[in-house]
Design an enzyme around this catalytic site. Structure first.
Site, mmCIF file in Angstrom:
data_model
loop_
_atom_site.group_PDB
_atom_site.id
_atom_site.type_symbol
_atom_site.label_atom_id
_atom_site.label_comp_id
_atom_site.label_asym_id
_atom_site.label_seq_id
_atom_site.Cartn_x
_atom_site.Cartn_y
_atom_site.Cartn_z
ATOM 1 N N HIS A 104 -10.262 -24.989 -20.706
ATOM 2 C CA HIS A 104 -9.891 -26.328 -21.067
ATOM 3 C C HIS A 104 -10.805 -27.228 -21.992
ATOM 4 C CE1 HIS A 104 -8.981 -30.648 -21.030
ATOM 5 N NE2 HIS A 104 -7.710 -30.126 -21.303
ATOM 6 N N HIS A 128 0.967 -24.935 -16.221
ATOM 7 C CA HIS A 128 -0.146 -25.612 -16.804
ATOM 8 C C HIS A 128 -1.366 -25.155 -16.354
ATOM 9 C CE1 HIS A 128 -2.741 -29.659 -17.239
ATOM 10 N NE2 HIS A 128 -2.260 -29.116 -18.546
ATOM 11 N N GLU A 165 0.931 -21.748 -20.113
ATOM 12 C CA GLU A 165 0.208 -22.960 -20.711
ATOM 13 C C GLU A 165 -1.282 -22.959 -20.639
ATOM 14 O OE1 GLU A 165 -1.846 -26.525 -22.171
ATOM 15 O OE2 GLU A 165 -1.799 -25.679 -20.172
ATOM 16 N N ASP A 209 -5.518 -22.982 -22.799
ATOM 17 C CA ASP A 209 -6.464 -23.580 -23.839
ATOM 18 C C ASP A 209 -7.342 -22.280 -24.436
ATOM 19 O OD1 ASP A 209 -5.618 -26.733 -23.114
ATOM 20 O OD2 ASP A 209 -6.117 -25.305 -21.084
#
Length: 242
Positions: A45, A3, A30, A32
């Site tokens: 993010h 993450h 993972e 963004d």
């Protein structure tokens, strides 16, 4: 899935965090995406720099050169998509499209790197993720947004399988928490219905080893975690680490 990479020092979505995850042997990262005012796709993010960097301002209002001055945790630069895709050409990337400005820039980046087979495009907005998919030259994996996920949670037990297949025709995964408020999402029935449709289930964000083991026993296909080190230990202990 690591993450925002793996960092115990608050260096989320930095190249240091992605390198640490890869060095552990994690193959799925993972992250963004946001886009600067001059069209550079960044891995970050928030829509603004304020929370995790030593700078301020909304990314959409800043140029890439201005963002390049910011340091995550006062130490690490904000990476571009191109940096990550180039440095780790075999890593699989789970990409959360955070804003509409990033629809075209993400699609262009995937095309530029010919990375369709190692991407999973996700967003809370089904409209936004589908907008990315329409710009791609070939099939790319994707996970359901919030509207389709909510429909599946609430109506999945009663809708016919054929109707669910049509509703979820472009969905490869559900990426969900264990529950939304009082509603339990991850149940044996939810997993059974998803798997019947050929859809994987990934759960976020799980950092407790006992919880990881319980979810794996239940049959989830992926775990998103801040503690890649602990997940690796759990998988090794189960004989599931490749």
């Amino acid at each position: 899935m690591a993450h925002r990479g793996y960092s115990r020092d608050g260096l989320e979505n930095s190249m240091a965090a992605f390198r640490a995850a890869v060095e552990l042997g994690i193959g799925h990262l993972e992250t963004d995406v946001h886009t600067t005012a001059d069209g550079v796709l960044l891995l970050f993010h928030d829509d603004a720099l304020d929370r995790v960097t030593d700078s301020e301002g909304r990314i959409a209002d800043l140029t890439a050169a201005q963002v390049a001055q910011a340091r995550i945790g006062g130490r690490e630069a904000i990476p571009t998509f191109d940096q990550l895709a180039t440095e780790f050409p075999k890593a699989r990337l789970n990409l959360d499209v955070k804003d509409w400005n990033s629809v075209r820039t993400l699609a262009a980046a995937i095309e530029r790197h010919d990375a369709h087979d190692r991407m999973l495009v996700t967003s809370f907005s089904d409209r936004r993720r589908r907008a990315v998919l329409r710009l791609l030259s070939r099939r790319t994996a994707t996970s359901a947004g919030l509207p389709l996920t909510a429909a599946f949670v609430l109506l999945g037990p009663v809708l016919p399988t054929g109707l669910l297949r049509r509703l979820l025709h472009d969905v490869d995964a559900f990426q969900v928490p264990v529950g939304f408020g009082p509603v339990r999402v991850i149940t044996a029935g939810f997993l059974r219905r998803a798997h019947r449709l050929g859809i994987q289930v990934h759960v976020w964000t799980i950092n407790d080893p006992a919880h990881m083991r319980d979810l794996l026993d239940l049959g989830v296909d992926g775990i998103v975690t801040d503690r890649s080190d602990l997940l690796k230990e759990v998988l090794q202990g189960r004989g599931d680490w490749d």
